[in-house]
Design an enzyme around this catalytic site. Structure first.
Site, PDB file in Angstrom:
ATOM      1  N   LYS A 204       0.812  -1.213   0.000  1.00 59.40           N
ATOM      2  CA  LYS A 204       0.000   0.000   0.000  1.00 59.40           C
ATOM      3  C   LYS A 204       0.847   1.266   0.000  1.00 59.40           C
ATOM      4  O   LYS A 204       2.044   1.254   0.281  1.00 59.40           O
ATOM      5  CB  LYS A 204      -0.989  -0.035   1.160  1.00 59.40           C
ATOM      6  CG  LYS A 204      -2.074  -1.076   0.897  1.00 59.40           C
ATOM      7  CD  LYS A 204      -3.235  -1.016   1.859  1.00 59.40           C
ATOM      8  CE  LYS A 204      -4.332  -1.983   1.402  1.00 59.40           C
ATOM      9  NZ  LYS A 204      -5.430  -2.079   2.371  1.00 59.40           N
ATOM     10  N   ARG A 244      -3.383 -10.146   4.886  1.00 61.05           N
ATOM     11  CA  ARG A 244      -3.765 -10.263   3.475  1.00 61.05           C
ATOM     12  C   ARG A 244      -2.614  -9.700   2.640  1.00 61.05           C
ATOM     13  O   ARG A 244      -2.291  -8.521   2.747  1.00 61.05           O
ATOM     14  CB  ARG A 244      -5.054  -9.479   3.216  1.00 61.05           C
ATOM     15  CG  ARG A 244      -5.547  -9.515   1.771  1.00 61.05           C
ATOM     16  CD  ARG A 244      -6.782  -8.638   1.628  1.00 61.05           C
ATOM     17  NE  ARG A 244      -7.355  -8.703   0.282  1.00 61.05           N
ATOM     18  CZ  ARG A 244      -6.954  -7.953  -0.736  1.00 61.05           C
ATOM     19  NH1 ARG A 244      -5.987  -7.065  -0.579  1.00 61.05           N
ATOM     20  NH2 ARG A 244      -7.529  -8.077  -1.924  1.00 61.05           N
TER      21      ARG A 244
END
Length: 278
Positions: A204, A244
């Site tokens: 991210k 995840r």
């Protein structure tokens, strides 16, 4: 939880696994690298992404869910739409991973109750095209915990059992940069609320900014896997139920290290079976 993006436009690997056969092959590779769950998604939630028609999302997701389930994989469907969640569970998915926590579709909570599937409720303040405008918090940890508690109350009201619920602090969603770090540093507070916690930091933006070069340019997504593995180890140490990730092998090793560190014993890796889901 290994990511299987059946999309042409995801931020880190858009298009690589877009065809069903490629997606299934990639999912099986991730299982071989240590993934316990495969998270299949047919709609990108990257910042600024536009929504895809529901029929298109179904066409992308269902064949992959069916094939992976037939091969013995534990499958999660990454969707904000109740109809996609319902059809994916019918096709074999055991987990519904909803980045909106039910806010994007008023029928989602009732669908979760009817299916009995495990449900990941993520902290969310709006779709991808507007979420960065909602990065405003008094105390990001307190605010996220309060808003997730509201999601839990709504789930209970719809007939969803606590045993079905997993919470996700929503790293990167309405949290463009520095807001993510307090959530990670204070992750034990979220764990202490009593629900399993999923952490999705993989590749991210906030990791890209952390790893920026001397010119200030953020590290590209594929250069963020080492940082992702570090987050995985620390999240495991803090009590997270699952991480995840796009690149499984590094995070699987990192979680093993965290488990050995915590126990002082080393040895056996952590694996999740179907009986380990909430």
């Amino acid at each position: 939880m290994g990511v299987v993006n059946v999309t042409p436009d995801s931020f880190s690997d858009g298009g690589r696994w877009f065809k069903p056969g490629a997606a299934v092959a990639h999912g099986m590779t991730l299982i071989g690298q240590g993934a316990d769950v495969l998270d299949v998604g047919g709609e990108s939630t990257r910042p600024g992404a536009r929504r895809v028609p529901v029929d298109e999302e179904l066409v992308r997701v269902l064949p992959v869910v069916e094939d992976l389930t037939r091969r013995g994989a534990v499958v999660s469907v990454d969707t904000t739409r109740a109809v996609v969640a319902r059809e994916a569970v019918a096709a074999g998915a055991q987990i519904i991973n909803d980045v909106s926590g039910g806010l994007a579709d008023p029928d989602m909570h009732a669908t979760v109750a009817r299916t009995g599937a495990v449900y990941v409720a993520m902290h969310w303040r709006g779709h991808a095209d507007v979420m960065d405008d909602n990065d405003r918090y008094d105390d990001v940890v307190a605010d996220v915990r309060r808003e997730l508690a509201e999601r839990v109350a709504a789930l209970r009201a719809a007939g969803v059992h606590d045993e079905q619920v997993v919470l996700d602090p929503g790293l990167g969603f309405a949290k463009a940069g520095s807001s993510n770090w307090p959530l990670l540093a204070r992750l034990p507070e979220l764990v202490a609320d009593g629900f399993p916690v999923l952490v999705g930091a993989s590749r991210k933006r906030f990791l890209g900014h952390l790893l920026a070069g001397a010119d200030g340019e953020p590290a590209p997504p594929l250069a963020r896997d080492g940082a992702t593995a570090a987050v995985s180890a620390l999240a495991a140490q803090a009590g997270a139920w699952c991480v995840r990730v796009h690149e499984v092998a590094g995070s699987a090793d990192a979680v093993r290290v965290a488990a050995a560190w915590r126990s002082g014993a080393g040895g056996s890796p952590i694996t999740m079976t179907r009986e380990d889901t909430p």
